[in-house]
Design a protein around this motif. Structure first.
Motif, mmCIF file in Angstrom:
data_model
loop_
_atom_site.group_PDB
_atom_site.id
_atom_site.type_symbol
_atom_site.label_atom_id
_atom_site.label_comp_id
_atom_site.label_asym_id
_atom_site.label_seq_id
_atom_site.Cartn_x
_atom_site.Cartn_y
_atom_site.Cartn_z
ATOM 1 N N TYR A 179 34.386 7.952 -16.728
ATOM 2 C CA TYR A 179 34.026 9.067 -15.852
ATOM 3 C C TYR A 179 33.821 10.304 -16.720
ATOM 4 C CZ TYR A 179 38.585 11.470 -16.130
ATOM 5 O OH TYR A 179 39.692 12.156 -16.557
ATOM 6 N N THR A 203 36.122 15.002 -13.021
ATOM 7 C CA THR A 203 36.781 14.763 -11.744
ATOM 8 C C THR A 203 35.846 15.234 -10.633
ATOM 9 O OG1 THR A 203 38.938 15.128 -12.724
ATOM 10 C CG2 THR A 203 38.777 15.346 -10.336
ATOM 11 N N PRO A 242 39.557 9.452 -11.214
ATOM 12 C CA PRO A 242 38.349 9.152 -11.948
ATOM 13 C C PRO A 242 37.148 8.954 -11.047
ATOM 14 C CG PRO A 242 39.729 7.211 -11.804
ATOM 15 C CD PRO A 242 40.499 8.328 -11.190
ATOM 16 N N HIS A 243 35.967 9.232 -11.592
ATOM 17 C CA HIS A 243 34.735 8.975 -10.864
ATOM 18 C C HIS A 243 33.640 8.733 -11.882
ATOM 19 C CE1 HIS A 243 31.931 9.290 -7.456
ATOM 20 N NE2 HIS A 243 31.096 9.787 -8.362
ATOM 21 N N ARG A 244 32.858 7.687 -11.723
ATOM 22 C CA ARG A 244 31.760 7.379 -12.624
ATOM 23 C C ARG A 244 30.583 8.295 -12.303
ATOM 24 N NH1 ARG A 244 31.931 1.502 -14.436
ATOM 25 N NH2 ARG A 244 34.041 0.866 -13.951
ATOM 26 N N SER A 245 29.999 8.870 -13.343
ATOM 27 C CA SER A 245 28.838 9.724 -13.122
ATOM 28 C C SER A 245 28.099 9.918 -14.425
ATOM 29 C CB SER A 245 29.260 11.073 -12.555
ATOM 30 O OG SER A 245 28.146 11.919 -12.424
#
Length: 248
Positions: free
Chosen positions: A162, A165, A4-7
């Motif tokens: 997120y 990916t 996961p990545h917050r964006s």
């Protein structure tokens, strides 16, 4: 395998194979890979070891979306034969350096290049979120799995904050096509395809691993990073489409 990545303002995501090709030289040093290996892999190893107890030492394993081959390398001692497939040629270059004698093929999870009932265990970690529709891949995994065999799946939880990916490359990261699948609906899809639930857990952002019952909610616990579950392939093809059974 994904993380996961917050964006909120991510650039246009790249096709999955291209994104992983570009990331392959940097992938094993990624902090999210360390997270999954520390918190997800022990559950994988223990679940597969439990499945293998009392069985023949001739068990065969397939890793669908094997990436750089780290999980295959760790699990090989449990199996007479281990194989992996991945959509990304770049990831397979790294995997072949790690696993020179292992059968590794470039292939899509929706078209697995092995005959029916070839494997006793199929694993696929953090791959489903790269598929717009998981059903063809689930059917393929069932096709190559022997009756009574074990399917082990994991993914980033759809509820995690997120959008895409984001994979590491030199000095930055790049987004890959990502499709969020709500966990309960996904589990139902798996079981309607002819799988019987065995066990499951949630992996929280703080690394805590929490057992998951079928109707147990993640509400009231720290944010969830991902989930992991195991299913047995139904013994009879006629079991496909039957109602899901409760978690043990």
């Amino acid at each position: 395998m994904t993380a996961p990545h917050r964006s909120s303002d991510a650039p246009r995501p790249l096709p999955v194979a291209l994104a992983y090709d570009l990331s392959a030289p940097f992938y094993d040093g990624w902090s999210w890979q360390s997270f999954w290996r520390e918190h997800e892999f022990p559950w994988v190893r223990e679940t597969l070891a439990r499945f293998g107890r009392g069985r023949s030492a001739a068990l065969k394993l397939l890793d669908v979306g094997c990436g750089t081959g780290w999980y295959l390398e760790q699990l090989q001692p449990l199996y007479r034969e281990a194989a992996g497939i991945d959509l990304s040629p770049g990831m397979l270059v790294v995997a072949r350096h790690r696993l020179a004698r292992t059968l590794l093929e470039q292939a899509d999870a929706r078209s697995i290049p092995f005959p029916p009932r070839r494997f006793d265990v199929v694993i696929s970690t953090r791959v489903l979120s790269h598929l717009p529709n998981v059903e063809p891949a689930i059917r393929e995994m069932r096709r190559v799995l022997a009756p009574g065999g074990l399917l082990l799946l994991s993914d980033v939880d759809a509820g995690h904050d997120y959008m895409h990916t984001r994979l590491p490359v030199e000095g930055r990261n790049i987004p890959a096509d990502t499709f969020k699948h709500e966990r309960e609906r996904l589990f139902t899809t798996i079981e309607k395809a002819g799988f019987v639930p065995d066990s499951a857990c949630l992996i929280q952002i703080d690394g805590d691993v929490r057992p998951l019952g079928r109707r147990r909610s993640a509400q009231g616990v720290p944010p969830v990073a991902g989930w992991i579950g195991a299913w047995r392939r139904a013994m009879n093809d006629g079991d496909i489409g039957e109602s899901p059974r409760p978690w043990r």
